[in-house]
Design a protein around this motif. Structure first.
Motif, short mmCIF file in Angstrom:
data_model
loop_
_atom_site.label_atom_id
_atom_site.label_comp_id
_atom_site.label_asym_id
_atom_site.label_seq_id
_atom_site.Cartn_x
_atom_site.Cartn_y
_atom_site.Cartn_z
N SER A 151 0.83 -1.21 0.00
CA SER A 151 0.00 0.00 0.00
C SER A 151 0.87 1.26 0.00
O SER A 151 0.50 2.28 -0.60
CB SER A 151 -1.01 -0.02 1.16
OG SER A 151 -0.32 -0.05 2.38
N TYR A 152 2.06 1.18 0.60
CA TYR A 152 2.99 2.32 0.59
C TYR A 152 3.43 2.62 -0.85
O TYR A 152 3.44 3.77 -1.29
CB TYR A 152 4.19 1.99 1.46
CG TYR A 152 5.27 3.05 1.50
CD1 TYR A 152 5.12 4.24 2.22
CD2 TYR A 152 6.48 2.85 0.82
CE1 TYR A 152 6.12 5.18 2.25
CE2 TYR A 152 7.49 3.80 0.86
CZ TYR A 152 7.31 4.97 1.58
OH TYR A 152 8.31 5.91 1.62
N ARG A 194 0.65 4.17 -2.75
CA ARG A 194 0.46 5.55 -2.31
C ARG A 194 1.53 6.48 -2.89
O ARG A 194 1.25 7.55 -3.39
CB ARG A 194 0.55 5.59 -0.77
CG ARG A 194 -0.72 6.09 -0.14
CD ARG A 194 -0.75 6.08 1.38
NE ARG A 194 0.44 5.93 2.12
CZ ARG A 194 0.79 4.82 2.81
NH1 ARG A 194 -0.01 3.76 2.78
NH2 ARG A 194 1.90 4.76 3.50
N GLN A 195 2.77 6.03 -2.82
CA GLN A 195 3.90 6.86 -3.27
C GLN A 195 3.89 7.10 -4.77
O GLN A 195 4.33 8.13 -5.25
CB GLN A 195 5.23 6.20 -2.88
CG GLN A 195 5.49 6.17 -1.38
CD GLN A 195 5.75 7.55 -0.79
OE1 GLN A 195 6.43 8.37 -1.41
NE2 GLN A 195 5.19 7.82 0.37
N ARG A 235 1.19 6.81 -6.87
CA ARG A 235 -0.11 7.10 -7.46
C ARG A 235 -0.04 8.34 -8.34
O ARG A 235 0.64 9.30 -8.06
CB ARG A 235 -1.13 7.31 -6.34
CG ARG A 235 -2.54 7.14 -6.81
CD ARG A 235 -3.54 6.96 -5.66
NE ARG A 235 -3.23 7.73 -4.48
CZ ARG A 235 -3.43 7.30 -3.22
NH1 ARG A 235 -3.90 6.10 -3.02
NH2 ARG A 235 -3.14 8.05 -2.19
#
Ligand SMILES: [Zn+2]
Length: 458
Positions: A451-452, A455-456, A458
């Motif tokens: 998920s990191y 997120r980074q 995106r």
């Protein structure tokens, strides 16, 4: 990673850790004679004519042959240390092809500028090889002997321990004297003599505060650039890695990618900008000795395409490998080794995450699903998705550092290295280290990383 101003994604690897198994060292006649379990490829069956030739050499008076060849190697080592070309060439078969003599002379001449604090040969009389049939005629029926030999040497002021190269010479007897006849007779059996940069023509030596750079003709400007960058990389590494390390590096600038591939015996370095290498010797009991012979080797083709920022990131990455080497030998997973080196490499470099991890970002944009953390196999130089492996690993280390700080990340690395070197299961070691630091098990951390990354990027 995609280095800004750099052409197609040059990569690097920690790589090329040559494994030697050495034990039972004894000293004889000034030359260390070592009974060595070398990393040998399966040997092809003996060839009739060659077998006879070998027998002729070591049949009747084996001890005498051993003594003569050990003395020859001793004279050769002394000649290297004294820069004595005449004595060095006196160890070479007078009837050898001119090309071999020229290559020997060239190596000896190039070695004169290398500051050596030691240069010795170790011979294993119990590991002798038969010559392949096509190599027999050049000796014209003279007695020959082809035992395994190890060359140990130290770059003065840089190598705290000798580094060890495997060499596979053929010695030949002419008029009662023994000489070096060849170093490449056993290549077809997979036994390739390890080469040094001095085997590729004259060397130029460039010293900077924290480096010694060996290059060839025309390399001085690049050598200064690389050496200067190593000097600046030392405090960058120190800022994260606060354990003892050498704070300096031996750098090799081969003239061509092919020379680099020969030096580290690793083909397919098209994606690689630089490599950090070391030799790791295993003890008789199976444990590893501390790695020796740390080198940073540059792929001139790809390195020249890098801009200043790319050079900074690449060399800081490689120097991180050298700093962390003693914690890495025991089997730290590649995502931690490479991701940590990239973490230090990118720290403070001002490269946006989406630029540094552009291949992975493209993959996610195209709907590729993230699987687990990059595996060790993902870091093979031939992996078409090598960039994504580095980028994923970098982000995993970045995530850890965001949770526990750079020194927390370094402590985790050191803890994994310590436990893994004692033979513990690596996944369990990593999981335990993650639980102790970021308070997540390995599966939980992997999910957090997924998920990191999303997120980074995106
Ligand atoms: Zn690396």
């Amino acid at each position: 990673m995609s280095v800004p101003a750099g052409a197609p994604a040059p990569r690097w690897l920690v790589g090329a850790v040559a494994v030697l198994v050495a034990s039972n060292v004894a000293v004889a006649g000034g030359v260390v004679v070592d009974r060595t379990e070398s990393r040998l490829a399966p040997r092809q069956g003996p060839v009739a004519g060659a077998h006879v030739a070998a027998r002729a050499a070591i049949g009747a008076d084996t001890q005498e042959v051993q003594r003569a060849v050990i003395a020859l190697l001793g004279r050769r080592a002394t000649a290297v240390r004294r820069h004595d070309i005449t004595s060095f060439m006196a160890t070479v078969d007078p009837l050898a092809p001119q090309a071999f003599k020229a290559a020997q002379r060239s190596s000896a001449l190039a070695l004169r500028v290398v500051p050596l604090s030691s240069w010795t040969y170790e011979l294993d009389p119990d590991k002798a090889h038969d010559l392949p049939a096509d190599r027999v005629p050049r000796y014209g029926g003279a007695a020959t002997w082809s035992p395994d030999v190890l060359l140990s040497y130290q770059i003065a002021g840089f190598d705290p321990q000798p580094t060890v190269d495997e060499i596979y010479p053929t010695f030949v007897q002419r008029s009662g004297q023994w000489y070096l006849g060849a170093v490449d007779d056993l290549v077809s059996s997979g036994l390739t003599t390890q080469k040094g940069p001095w085997d590729f023509g004259p060397l130029l030596v460039t010293r900077t505060r924290s480096s010694i750079v060996f290059g060839h003709k025309g390399s001085t400007a690049l050598a200064r650039l690389v050496g200067g960058e190593i000097d600046r990389a030392v405090p960058r590494v120190d800022a994260v890695w606060r354990r003892p390390w050498a704070h300096k590096a031996v750098v090799i600038l081969p003239a061509t990618q092919q020379e680099l591939e020969t030096l580290i015996d690793e083909p397919n370095l098209d994606q690689i900008a630089a490599v950090a290498t070391a030799e790791s010797a295993a003890r008789a009991d199976g444990t590893q000795q501390a790695p020796v012979g740390d080198r940073v080797m540059v792929n001139p083709k790809n390195f020249r395409e890098l801009g200043p920022l790319g050079r900074r990131v690449v060399l800081t990455h490689e120097l991180t490998h050298i700093a962390t080497r003693s914690s890495t030998a025991g089997g730290v997973p590649s995502w931690l080794v490479e991701g940590f080196a990239d973490y230090v490499g990118y720290l403070g470099a001002g490269v946006p995450v989406k630029v540094a991890a552009s291949e992975l970002a493209d993959d996610l944009d195209n709907g590729t699903k993230l699987k687990g953390l990059p595996t060790d196999d993902d870091f093979e130089a031939t992996n078409p998705d090598l960039a994504q492996a580095y980028e994923g690993a970098w982000l995993a280390n970045r995530l850890i550092a965001e949770r526990v700080g750079p020194t927390g990340l370094a402590a985790l690395y050191a803890a994994v290295g310590r436990e893994a070197s004692q033979g513990a299961d690596v996944d369990e070691v990593v999981s335990a280290a993650l639980e102790a630091t970021v308070k997540l098990t390995l599966p939980e951390f992997t999910a957090a990383w997924r998920s990191y990354v999303r997120r980074q990027l995106r």
